[in-house]
Scaffold this motif. Structure first.
Motif, short mmCIF file in Angstrom:
data_model
loop_
_atom_site.label_atom_id
_atom_site.label_comp_id
_atom_site.label_asym_id
_atom_site.label_seq_id
_atom_site.Cartn_x
_atom_site.Cartn_y
_atom_site.Cartn_z
N TYR A 144 0.83 -1.21 0.00
CA TYR A 144 0.00 0.00 0.00
C TYR A 144 0.87 1.25 0.00
CZ TYR A 144 -3.56 3.37 1.44
OH TYR A 144 -4.40 4.44 1.49
N GLU A 179 -10.09 -0.11 -8.25
CA GLU A 179 -8.87 -0.92 -8.09
C GLU A 179 -8.57 -1.16 -6.62
OE1 GLU A 179 -6.61 0.66 -12.15
OE2 GLU A 179 -5.87 1.21 -10.16
N GLN A 180 -8.83 -0.15 -5.80
CA GLN A 180 -8.58 -0.31 -4.37
C GLN A 180 -9.50 -1.38 -3.77
OE1 GLN A 180 -9.20 3.23 -2.09
NE2 GLN A 180 -8.66 2.28 -0.15
N ALA A 183 -8.29 -4.74 -4.99
CA ALA A 183 -7.09 -5.15 -4.26
C ALA A 183 -7.42 -5.59 -2.84
CB ALA A 183 -6.08 -4.01 -4.22
#
Length: 255
Positions: A144, A179-180, A183
Motif C-alpha cells: 500500500y 482498483e482499491q 485489491a
C-alpha cells in the motif's frame, strides 16, 4: 415530505461514508486488528496460567492429605498395639474421611488438567494465526505504501492534483477506488487462503485437513530426497556398513 427526508438522509450517509473512506488508512486498520489479536492471545495465555495454578494447588492439597492418611494409619497401628482399640477405631475413621477427600480432589485434578490441555492447544493455534496475520499485514502495508508513493509521483508528473475537479479527474478517482476495492478483496481472499482469517462459510475442521495434507506432502518430499541421497552413495558402501554392524555382536561375545 417523507421522500425528501429519505433523500436527505441518503445524501448525508453518502457524503459521510465518502469522508470516512477518504480518511481511513488501511495500515492503521491492520495494525489495530493485530493489536486486538495480541490482546486476545494474552487473555488466553492468562487463562492457561490460572488453570495451571489451580491444578498445582490441588496437587499440593493431595500431597498433604496423603501424608495425613499415612500418619493416621500409623497412629491406628500404634493405638491397637497399646491396647487402645477405641483410639485405633477413631484414627481409622478419620483416615476414611481423608481418603474420601482425596478421591474428590483427584477428580478435580483430572478436570483441571483437561482444561489446561485444551487451553494450551487453543493458545498455540491462536499464536500461529496471529503470527501469520502479522506477516501478511506487513506485506499489505508495504504494498500500500509503495502504491501510494507511486500514485503521488504519477500525479505530480502528469500535473493531476486534487484541485482539478473536472470530469477526467472524477473518472480517475472512480477507477482508483475500483482498483482499491479489488485489491482489498484479493487481499482478504489471500488472508483466508493462508489461514490468517477464518471463512465462516467453510465447514469446521478445514485447518486440520489442510495441515494433514501438508504433512503428507512433506513426508513424500523427505522420502524423495532420501532416495536421491541413497542413489548418490558409492557402490559397496552399504554392504560394508552392514558387515561392520554384524561384527560388533561377535566382539561382545568374545569379551
Amino acid at each position: 415530505m417523507t421522500s425528501i427526508t429519505q433523500r436527505i438522509t441518503t445524501l448525508f450517509r453518502s457524503k459521510a461514508n465518502r469522508a470516512l473512506d477518504k480518511a481511513e488508512d488501511p495500515r492503521e486498520v491492520l495494525d489495530y486488528s493485530y493489536e486486538q489479536q495480541l490482546q486476545m492471545l494474552q487473555r488466553v495465555r492468562r487463562g492457561v496460567a490460572d488453570v495451571a495454578t489451580s491444578r498445582k494447588r490441588v496437587e499440593l492439597q493431595l500431597s498433604r492429605l496423603q501424608q495425613s492418611t499415612d500418619k493416621l494409619q500409623g497412629q491406628a497401628e500404634q493405638a491397637l498395639a497399646a491396647g487402645r482399640e477405641d483410639l485405633a477405631r477413631e484414627a481409622l475413621t478419620r483416615r476414611t474421611a481423608v481418603a474420601g477427600q482425596i478421591t474428590d480432589l483427584q477428580a478435580e485434578h483430572t478436570s483441571l488438567k483437561e482444561q489446561e490441555d485444551k487451553l494450551t492447544l487453543a493458545a498455540q493455534r491462536l499464536e500461529g494465526k496471529v503470527d501469520a496475520f502479522r506477516t501478511r499485514k506487513e506485506t499489505i502495508k508495504a504494498g500500500y505504501t509503495a502504491a501510494e508513493a507511486q500514485t503521488r509521483i504519477t500525479e505530480a508528473v502528469t500535473g493531476i492534483g486534487e484541485e482539478m475537479g473536472d470530469v477526467g479527474l472524477a473518472m480517475q478517482r472512480a477507477q482508483d477506488k475500483t482498483e482499491q476495492l479489488q485489491a482489498r478483496a484479493g487481499a482478504l481472499d489471500e488472508l483466508i487462503a493462508s489461514g490468517a482469517l477464518d471463512d465462516a462459510t467453510l465447514p469446521a475442521g478445514r485447518d486440520h485437513i489442510q495441515a494433514e495434507l501438508e504433512r503428507v506432502t512433506a513426508d513424500q518430499d523427505v522420502e524423495l530426497e532420501l532416495a536421491k541421497m541413497k542413489a548418490q552413495l558409492p557402490s559397496g558402501s552399504a554392504p560394508q556398513a552392514v558387515e561392520a554392524g554384524e561384527g560388533r555382536p561377535g566382539q561382545e561375545e568374545k569379551s
